[in-house]
Design an enzyme around this catalytic site. Sequence first.
Site, mmCIF file in Angstrom:
data_model
loop_
_atom_site.group_PDB
_atom_site.id
_atom_site.type_symbol
_atom_site.label_atom_id
_atom_site.label_comp_id
_atom_site.label_asym_id
_atom_site.label_seq_id
_atom_site.Cartn_x
_atom_site.Cartn_y
_atom_site.Cartn_z
ATOM 1 N N ASP A 105 0.840 -0.993 -0.225
ATOM 2 C CA ASP A 105 -0.036 -0.188 0.061
ATOM 3 C C ASP A 105 0.786 1.352 -0.017
ATOM 4 O O ASP A 105 1.950 1.126 0.541
ATOM 5 C CB ASP A 105 -0.873 0.096 1.174
ATOM 6 C CG ASP A 105 -1.868 -1.230 1.234
ATOM 7 O OD1 ASP A 105 -2.395 -1.767 0.272
ATOM 8 O OD2 ASP A 105 -2.149 -1.534 2.428
HETATM 9 N N1 URA Z 1 -1.303 -5.975 3.858
HETATM 10 C C1 URA Z 1 -1.812 -4.780 3.798
HETATM 11 O O1 URA Z 1 -2.692 -4.559 4.549
HETATM 12 N N2 URA Z 1 -1.010 -3.854 3.209
HETATM 13 C C2 URA Z 1 0.097 -4.132 2.552
HETATM 14 O O2 URA Z 1 0.702 -3.193 1.861
HETATM 15 C C3 URA Z 1 0.816 -5.258 2.632
HETATM 16 C C4 URA Z 1 -0.061 -6.457 3.509
#
Ligand code: URA
Length: 238
Positions: A105
């Site tokens: 993310d």
């Molecule tokens: N899980 C999440 O919630 N975000 C990420 O970036 C990776 C795994």
Amino acid sequence: MKERLDKLISSQTNLSRKDAARAIRDKRVTVNGALCRATDAKVDPDADRIALDGSPVTYRRYVYYMMNKPEGVVSATEDQTERTVLDLLPAELRRDGIFPAGRLDKDTTGLLILTDDGDFAHRMLSPKKHVDKTYLATLDRAPDKSVPEAFAAGIALADGTVCKPGVAVISDDCRVEVTIHEGKYHQVKRMFAALGYRVTALERIRIGALDLDPSLAKGEVRPLSKEELALVFDQPPC
Ligand code: URA
């Protein structure tokens, strides 16, 4: 397999295809010691010695980089409005076809592999291959001691999707080290949300047995060695 000289030079250096062709026409390129001015000359990258401005162009079919992804950049090759992880690549590491193998993310930090090897990315991301991804999650409050059990049982997300069992180890007051084998959208955040916690910071610290290099500052990138690359698929069966 033989390749066009301009294409090969552009794939192995930071020159665009157009600039590679210009360099060839400008007599800056030799093949096996002899000047070559034909941009479409066919060369064998495994056998022919190619040099640009007198320096050998070392042939690597694929590249593999480790990035310590900072917050605020998106895991994409291009974006209309946001800075992408590719924007962080220094000029000498750029070449056509590089993409992030998997997504973090925008606000997640840590270990991201960048490559131009689609098969490698597929192997790493395929749920069938069970490559573990390990994250350090900081929560909005101290985790209950039942959290590891909930992860081991397989957490049901708000939309009813049941995650495969994962491993959660409470590391200190508000932090939990989580290992999962899948890569569902926002998975770690949604797993904690299902248990009533909010993730306030998330860092990926390991893929398979490959640890994020602690000497790599946020936003830095470096090539992975063959040995490091093998660690991605090197993990005990679960
Ligand atoms: N899980 C999440 O919630 N975000 C990420 O970036 C990776 C795994």
